[in-house]
Design a protein around this motif. Structure first.
Motif, PDB file in Angstrom:
ATOM      1  N   THR A 108       6.516  31.809   8.524  1.00 51.78           N
ATOM      2  CA  THR A 108       6.595  32.016   7.034  1.00 51.78           C
ATOM      3  C   THR A 108       5.862  31.229   6.322  1.00 51.78           C
ATOM      4  OG1 THR A 108       8.515  30.449   6.998  1.00 51.78           O
ATOM      5  CG2 THR A 108       9.048  32.702   7.757  1.00 51.78           C
ATOM      6  N   PHE A 109       5.908  31.419   4.852  1.00 49.86           N
ATOM      7  CA  PHE A 109       5.221  30.702   3.954  1.00 49.86           C
ATOM      8  C   PHE A 109       5.670  29.274   3.915  1.00 49.86           C
ATOM      9  CE2 PHE A 109       3.827  28.904  -0.093  1.00 49.86           C
ATOM     10  CZ  PHE A 109       2.603  29.334  -0.109  1.00 49.86           C
ATOM     11  N   HIS A 110       6.958  29.237   4.277  1.00 50.55           N
ATOM     12  CA  HIS A 110       7.709  27.638   4.312  1.00 50.55           C
ATOM     13  C   HIS A 110       7.141  26.957   5.457  1.00 50.55           C
ATOM     14  CE1 HIS A 110      10.277  24.646   3.372  1.00 50.55           C
ATOM     15  NE2 HIS A 110      10.863  24.679   4.767  1.00 50.55           N
ATOM     16  N   ASP A 111       6.808  27.668   6.837  1.00 53.01           N
ATOM     17  CA  ASP A 111       6.666  27.038   7.961  1.00 53.01           C
ATOM     18  C   ASP A 111       4.915  26.542   7.649  1.00 53.01           C
ATOM     19  OD1 ASP A 111       8.605  27.802   9.551  1.00 53.01           O
ATOM     20  OD2 ASP A 111       7.591  29.666   9.933  1.00 53.01           O
ATOM     21  N   ALA A 112       4.232  27.350   6.803  1.00 55.90           N
ATOM     22  CA  ALA A 112       2.989  26.645   6.617  1.00 55.90           C
ATOM     23  C   ALA A 112       3.014  25.539   5.495  1.00 55.90           C
ATOM     24  CB  ALA A 112       2.092  27.720   5.872  1.00 55.90           C
ATOM     25  N   PHE A 113       4.061  25.461   4.651  1.00 55.46           N
ATOM     26  CA  PHE A 113       4.363  24.503   3.889  1.00 55.46           C
ATOM     27  C   PHE A 113       4.703  23.113   4.658  1.00 55.46           C
ATOM     28  CE2 PHE A 113       7.482  21.617   1.952  1.00 55.46           C
ATOM     29  CZ  PHE A 113       6.549  21.013   0.722  1.00 55.46           C
ATOM     30  N   VAL A 114       5.570  23.302   5.648  1.00 48.52           N
ATOM     31  CA  VAL A 114       5.935  22.100   6.460  1.00 48.52           C
ATOM     32  C   VAL A 114       4.678  21.615   7.167  1.00 48.52           C
ATOM     33  CG1 VAL A 114       7.278  21.527   8.407  1.00 48.52           C
ATOM     34  CG2 VAL A 114       8.108  23.149   6.652  1.00 48.52           C
ATOM     35  N   SER A 115       4.059  22.447   7.778  1.00 54.55           N
ATOM     36  CA  SER A 115       2.821  21.794   8.476  1.00 54.55           C
ATOM     37  C   SER A 115       1.817  21.001   7.313  1.00 54.55           C
ATOM     38  CB  SER A 115       2.084  22.895   9.120  1.00 54.55           C
ATOM     39  OG  SER A 115       0.890  22.536   9.700  1.00 54.55           O
ATOM     40  N   PHE A 116       1.707  21.864   6.144  1.00 55.63           N
ATOM     41  CA  PHE A 116       0.913  21.235   5.099  1.00 55.63           C
ATOM     42  C   PHE A 116       1.295  19.762   4.558  1.00 55.63           C
ATOM     43  CE2 PHE A 116      -0.082  20.714   0.453  1.00 55.63           C
ATOM     44  CZ  PHE A 116      -1.352  20.803   0.547  1.00 55.63           C
ATOM     45  N   ASP A 117       2.625  19.992   4.823  1.00 55.05           N
ATOM     46  CA  ASP A 117       3.382  18.606   4.067  1.00 55.05           C
ATOM     47  C   ASP A 117       3.263  17.433   5.189  1.00 55.05           C
ATOM     48  OD1 ASP A 117       5.056  16.826   2.773  1.00 55.05           O
ATOM     49  OD2 ASP A 117       6.588  17.875   3.106  1.00 55.05           O
ATOM     50  N   ALA A 118       3.562  17.648   6.352  1.00 50.04           N
ATOM     51  CA  ALA A 118       3.251  16.822   7.339  1.00 50.04           C
ATOM     52  C   ALA A 118       1.869  16.182   7.502  1.00 50.04           C
ATOM     53  CB  ALA A 118       3.760  17.303   8.630  1.00 50.04           C
ATOM     54  N   ILE A 119       0.862  17.044   7.503  1.00 49.10           N
ATOM     55  CA  ILE A 119      -0.486  16.653   7.559  1.00 49.10           C
ATOM     56  C   ILE A 119      -1.348  16.178   6.405  1.00 49.10           C
ATOM     57  CG2 ILE A 119      -2.833  17.597   8.267  1.00 49.10           C
ATOM     58  CD1 ILE A 119      -1.481  19.583   9.996  1.00 49.10           C
ATOM     59  N   HIS A 120      -0.847  16.674   5.078  1.00 49.59           N
ATOM     60  CA  HIS A 120      -1.749  16.282   3.857  1.00 49.59           C
ATOM     61  C   HIS A 120      -0.757  15.546   2.843  1.00 49.59           C
ATOM     62  CE1 HIS A 120      -5.206  18.210   5.421  1.00 49.59           C
ATOM     63  NE2 HIS A 120      -4.501  19.307   5.491  1.00 49.59           N
ATOM     64  N   LEU A 121       0.343  16.103   2.636  1.00 53.18           N
ATOM     65  CA  LEU A 121       1.215  15.556   1.329  1.00 53.18           C
ATOM     66  C   LEU A 121       1.720  14.184   1.658  1.00 53.18           C
ATOM     67  CD1 LEU A 121       3.148  18.498  -0.197  1.00 53.18           C
ATOM     68  CD2 LEU A 121       0.987  17.307  -0.831  1.00 53.18           C
ATOM     69  N   ASN A 186      -4.795  27.835   2.217  1.00 55.98           N
ATOM     70  CA  ASN A 186      -6.017  27.402   2.915  1.00 55.98           C
ATOM     71  C   ASN A 186      -5.727  26.665   4.073  1.00 55.98           C
ATOM     72  OD1 ASN A 186      -7.944  28.702   0.682  1.00 55.98           O
ATOM     73  ND2 ASN A 186      -7.797  26.790  -0.571  1.00 55.98           N
ATOM     74  N   HIS A 187      -4.618  25.731   4.074  1.00 54.10           N
ATOM     75  CA  HIS A 187      -4.360  25.030   5.146  1.00 54.10           C
ATOM     76  C   HIS A 187      -3.980  26.143   6.379  1.00 54.10           C
ATOM     77  CE1 HIS A 187      -2.283  22.100   7.477  1.00 54.10           C
ATOM     78  NE2 HIS A 187      -1.140  22.812   7.761  1.00 54.10           N
ATOM     79  N   ALA A 188      -3.331  27.070   5.997  1.00 51.72           N
ATOM     80  CA  ALA A 188      -2.589  27.976   6.962  1.00 51.72           C
ATOM     81  C   ALA A 188      -3.880  29.003   7.551  1.00 51.72           C
ATOM     82  CB  ALA A 188      -1.635  28.890   6.456  1.00 51.72           C
TER      83      ALA A 188
END
Length: 450
Positions: A108-121, A186-188
């Motif tokens: 889901t879009f939230h799954d992509a955010f969780v990954s983006f958060d862990a790696i970047h944010l 873009n992260h996804a």
């Protein structure tokens, strides 16, 4: 008893019996409705693979409220899928298991955010701001959307929700959401969680976002008018002093509002501005020394006398040791803005500092270093000289200029009258100086003009 289901009326006419029974559908082969003695009605699909007979439980038909369960139309549509699989020599039961597995694996879009958060944010100095925007403004609308199903209509649901009370689009909020969503997408794409961008050409301005780059800065005439009016502003003296300090130091308002006494060294004329962090918003990856001019030191000494003992913050809220909101300062400026000065924001004072210092032909590199800007190009890589003394010279020259523009106590004049005089093209600075010394002459002159 009815032998086939032909319509909804047929279903409504079915009654429970002592033993459960099953009625086949007239339209789709294999679809049946099972009626239990309790009155419960369940859709089932029966089929044969080789010599083996199997069935699939599909869902309940609720006689009292058909739309809350699986309706006849929905059951026929679903059973039609099963028949299609059978015609292609596929076991519907196994196909359903495969579908379920794929759905569970779909991101889901939230799954992509969780990954983006862990790696970047989590590694960004101000990642908390982007995280807040996502959780508050984006997740409620598209957090559960499968990445493979994501389309521009989903994105528009986020943008359409960002309107004010009058229904107008909030450009800044839309721009912030657009930026965060684009980073996640873009992260996804980079991690192959998503095959294509749903709207690669979509820009924030296309959906009402973005903001115009302002060039607002105060001229020397406006600065003189501003200083004439400050003493009559309807706010506490600490906030008036804060406006003067913002103008005199050229730093970002958030950094000034978070300023602490422990960071100030009046003897050595320095303010140690900490690196940006979760609690500090200086936008700088490293701490730096801000030189303090005589003008700024005098303001800090006055503030120290007025502020309650034990306060950690230099510019706290009136009755507590909490950081003031930037929006509160903007409101103070808006409410007290004198005639003759176009509206400006606290950040425009920073732009004024840079613009007027360059107009005064001060060292441009020292000016940029004084406000914490990075030097351009390879200078940033190889030039590690701190320019502290040069920065101090800039601060001193700017402070003296502000003191020269400030009204002398013996020459005070009503701020409103001063503004009216300044707005009139026929009154030159020299004339203004003469007028300011005689209130009677000024009154008569204003009456004559207006």
């Amino acid at each position: 008893m009815t032998k086939r289901i032909s319509s909804n009326a047929t279903l409504q006419a079915l009654k429970p019996q002592d033993k459960e029974y099953m009625i086949p559908d007239k339209k789709v082969e294999g679809l049946n409705i099972r009626v239990r003695p309790t009155g419960t009605m369940t859709w089932t699909f029966r089929f044969q693979i080789g010599k083996k007979h199997e069935k699939i439980s599909m869902g309940r038909y609720i006689k009292s409220k058909p739309q809350t369960g699986m309706t006849l139309e929905q059951a026929r549509e679903e059973a039609g899928r099963y028949r299609s699989w059978l015609e292609n020599n596929k076991n519907p039961k196994l196909e359903l298991v495969r579908e379920k597995r794929e759905q569970e694996a779909a991101k889901t879009f939230h799954d992509a955010f969780v990954s983006f958060d862990a790696i970047h944010l989590s590694k960004q100095l101000r990642g908390e701001q982007a995280r807040t925007i996502y959780l508050r403004d984006v997740k409620p609308f598209i957090g559960d959307v499968k990445l493979d199903d994501l389309n521009i209509m989903d994105l528009n649901r986020v943008f359409d929700a960002k309107t004010d009370q009058s229904g107008r689009r909030m450009a800044g909020a839309i721009g912030a959401c657009h930026k965060v969503m684009n980073q996640i997408i873009n992260h996804a794409l980079a991690l192959n969680m998503l095959e294509v961008h749903p709207a690669p050409q979509l820009k924030a301005k296309d959906v009402g976002g973005g903001s115009k780059v302002t060039k607002r800065n105060l001229s020397f005439n406006e600065l003189e008018l501003l200083q004439l009016s400050l003493e009559s502003w309807k706010t506490n003296t600490s906030n008036i002093r804060l406006i003067r300090f913002l103008l005199g130091c050229g730093q970002r308002i958030r950094a000034v509002l978070e300023m602490r006494w422990e960071e100030v060294d009046l003897k050595n004329r320095t303010w140690i501005l900490p690196a940006s962090s979760k609690d500090r918003h200086s936008k700088s990856p490293e701490s730096r020394k801000v030189p303090l001019s005589d003008y700024l030191i005098e303001l800090l000494k006055e503030q120290r006398k007025e502020i309650a003992n034990g306060r950690k913050l230099v510019w706290p809220q009136l009755n507590s040791d909490k950081v003031q909101e930037s929006s509160a300062i903007r409101i103070i400026i808006k409410r007290n803005l004198p005639d003759g000065i176009e509206p400006f924001s606290p950040h425009d004072l920073r732009r004024t500092f840079i613009s007027r210092c360059n107009e005064m032909k001060l060292d441009i590199v020292a000016v940029e270093k004084a406000v914490g800007h990075q030097l351009p190009g390879m200078l940033r890589v190889y030039n590690h000289y701190d320019y502290f003394n040069e920065q101090l010279q800039v601060m001193q020259a700017w402070g003296r200029k502000l003191q020269a523009l400030a009204p002398k106590k013996k020459d005070k004049i009503s701020p409103t009258k001063a503004a009216l005089l300044r707005r009139h093209n026929g009154i030159q600075p020299a004339t203004f100086a003469i007028c300011s010394k005689s209130s009677k002459f000024t009154e008569g002159l204003i009456d004559g003009i207006f």
